[in-house]
Design a protein around this motif. Structure first.
Motif, PDB file in Angstrom:
ATOM      1  N   UNK A  24       0.828  -1.210   0.000  1.00 37.10           N
ATOM      2  CA  UNK A  24       0.000   0.000   0.000  1.00 37.10           C
ATOM      3  C   UNK A  24       0.861   1.258   0.000  1.00 37.10           C
ATOM      4  N   UNK A  25       1.932   1.269   0.781  1.00 36.10           N
ATOM      5  CA  UNK A  25       2.841   2.426   0.806  1.00 36.10           C
ATOM      6  C   UNK A  25       3.446   2.653  -0.572  1.00 36.10           C
ATOM      7  N   UNK A  26       3.932   1.582  -1.189  1.00 34.86           N
ATOM      8  CA  UNK A  26       4.549   1.715  -2.510  1.00 34.86           C
ATOM      9  C   UNK A  26       3.519   2.111  -3.565  1.00 34.86           C
ATOM     10  N   UNK A  27       2.293   1.616  -3.432  1.00 37.50           N
ATOM     11  CA  UNK A  27       1.251   1.977  -4.393  1.00 37.50           C
ATOM     12  C   UNK A  27       0.934   3.473  -4.318  1.00 37.50           C
ATOM     13  N   UNK A  28       0.784   3.999  -3.100  1.00 36.59           N
ATOM     14  CA  UNK A  28       0.505   5.424  -2.964  1.00 36.59           C
ATOM     15  C   UNK A  28       1.704   6.272  -3.373  1.00 36.59           C
ATOM     16  N   UNK A  29       2.911   5.774  -3.133  1.00 37.21           N
ATOM     17  CA  UNK A  29       4.090   6.500  -3.608  1.00 37.21           C
ATOM     18  C   UNK A  29       4.129   6.536  -5.130  1.00 37.21           C
ATOM     19  N   UNK A  30       3.745   5.454  -5.760  1.00 40.74           N
ATOM     20  CA  UNK A  30       3.772   5.424  -7.228  1.00 40.74           C
ATOM     21  C   UNK A  30       2.758   6.404  -7.814  1.00 40.74           C
ATOM     22  N   UNK A  31       1.712   6.691  -7.066  1.00 36.15           N
ATOM     23  CA  UNK A  31       0.698   7.637  -7.555  1.00 36.15           C
ATOM     24  C   UNK A  31       1.086   9.090  -7.301  1.00 36.15           C
ATOM     25  N   UNK A  32       1.902   9.338  -6.271  1.00 33.86           N
ATOM     26  CA  UNK A  32       2.212  10.722  -5.920  1.00 33.86           C
ATOM     27  C   UNK A  32       3.616  11.149  -6.347  1.00 33.86           C
ATOM     28  N   UNK A  33       4.520  10.217  -6.553  1.00 35.39           N
ATOM     29  CA  UNK A  33       5.876  10.576  -6.967  1.00 35.39           C
ATOM     30  C   UNK A  33       5.888  10.894  -8.463  1.00 35.39           C
ATOM     31  N   UNK A  34       6.908  11.592  -8.918  1.00 36.57           N
ATOM     32  CA  UNK A  34       6.982  11.898 -10.356  1.00 36.57           C
ATOM     33  C   UNK A  34       7.033  10.621 -11.193  1.00 36.57           C
ATOM     34  N   UNK A  35       6.483  10.708 -12.401  1.00 39.26           N
ATOM     35  CA  UNK A  35       6.438   9.545 -13.295  1.00 39.26           C
ATOM     36  C   UNK A  35       7.835   9.126 -13.753  1.00 39.26           C
ATOM     37  N   UNK A  36       8.819   9.995 -13.566  1.00 39.06           N
ATOM     38  CA  UNK A  36      10.182   9.648 -13.981  1.00 39.06           C
ATOM     39  C   UNK A  36      10.811   8.597 -13.056  1.00 39.06           C
ATOM     40  N   UNK A  37      10.231   8.388 -11.872  1.00 36.17           N
ATOM     41  CA  UNK A  37      10.723   7.357 -10.957  1.00 36.17           C
ATOM     42  C   UNK A  37       9.997   6.062 -11.311  1.00 36.17           C
ATOM     43  N   UNK A  38      10.686   5.215 -12.022  1.00 38.74           N
ATOM     44  CA  UNK A  38      10.085   3.972 -12.513  1.00 38.74           C
ATOM     45  C   UNK A  38      10.262   2.851 -11.495  1.00 38.74           C
ATOM     46  N   UNK A  39       9.413   1.866 -11.565  1.00 37.93           N
ATOM     47  CA  UNK A  39       9.550   0.670 -10.747  1.00 37.93           C
ATOM     48  C   UNK A  39       8.698   0.624  -9.500  1.00 37.93           C
ATOM     49  N   UNK A  40       8.189   1.753  -9.038  1.00 38.81           N
ATOM     50  CA  UNK A  40       7.417   1.754  -7.791  1.00 38.81           C
ATOM     51  C   UNK A  40       6.142   0.918  -7.901  1.00 38.81           C
ATOM     52  N   UNK A  41       5.465   1.027  -9.009  1.00 40.28           N
ATOM     53  CA  UNK A  41       4.228   0.265  -9.177  1.00 40.28           C
ATOM     54  C   UNK A  41       4.518  -1.238  -9.246  1.00 40.28           C
ATOM     55  N   UNK A  42       5.611  -1.610  -9.892  1.00 39.82           N
ATOM     56  CA  UNK A  42       5.990  -3.029  -9.950  1.00 39.82           C
ATOM     57  C   UNK A  42       6.320  -3.549  -8.553  1.00 39.82           C
ATOM     58  N   UNK A  43       7.016  -2.754  -7.759  1.00 35.88           N
ATOM     59  CA  UNK A  43       7.333  -3.162  -6.384  1.00 35.88           C
ATOM     60  C   UNK A  43       6.050  -3.329  -5.567  1.00 35.88           C
ATOM     61  N   UNK A  44       5.082  -2.432  -5.779  1.00 43.06           N
ATOM     62  CA  UNK A  44       3.805  -2.543  -5.057  1.00 43.06           C
ATOM     63  C   UNK A  44       3.069  -3.817  -5.465  1.00 43.06           C
TER      64      UNK A  44
END
Length: 142
Positions: A24-44
């Protein structure tokens, strides 16, 4: 009340809750962090799959071995693979195309066969340790 009051299933379920919260933390980070930071959604997604795998492990004895052992082990391998894929995306690298089909071609029949009899527990344990160890070694060298 000592440590003997906590059984293995309780520890497994605590691990499942931790994976769910991390997902859940990684999912919300993937939604709020810049799109240039890749991989967060995959980690979630990897953490959510790890949650399902851990819950299936905790349900051993209540579900059929095909679900609580074979599927749980395949999902655990999927978790490690998706987490490695997220790291590769983060560093701008690509996952080798043949890795996923080869891995599932080996893992699915192997864990289904090893889940048919409880006498194969040692071999199932050796197989999951070898496969996850190889994936973690490859993940460390990204």
């Amino acid at each position: 009340m000592g440590w003997t009051a906590i059984d293995l299933k309780t520890v497994i379920l605590i691990n499942a809750v931790m994976a769910l919260l991390m997902g859940m933390v990684l999912w919300f980070q993937s939604r709020t962090y810049p799109k240039s930071i890749l991989g967060l959604r995959k980690w979630a997604i990897g953490q959510f799959i790890g949650f399902v795998s851990t819950v299936l492990f905790a349900l051993q004895g209540t579900l059929a071995p095909l679900w609580s052992s074979a599927l749980a082990n395949v999902l655990l391998v999927s978790t490690a693979l998706i987490l490695m894929y997220g790291t590769l995306r983060h560093y701008g690298q690509r996952l080798h195309r043949a890795l996923v089909p080869c891995l599932y071609t080996v893992c699915v029949p192997l864990f289904v066969w090893l889940s048919t009899d409880s006498a194969y527990y040692l071999y199932r344990l050796l197989a999951i340790c070898a496969i996850l160890g190889s994936l973690f070694f490859a993940h460390a060298h990204v």
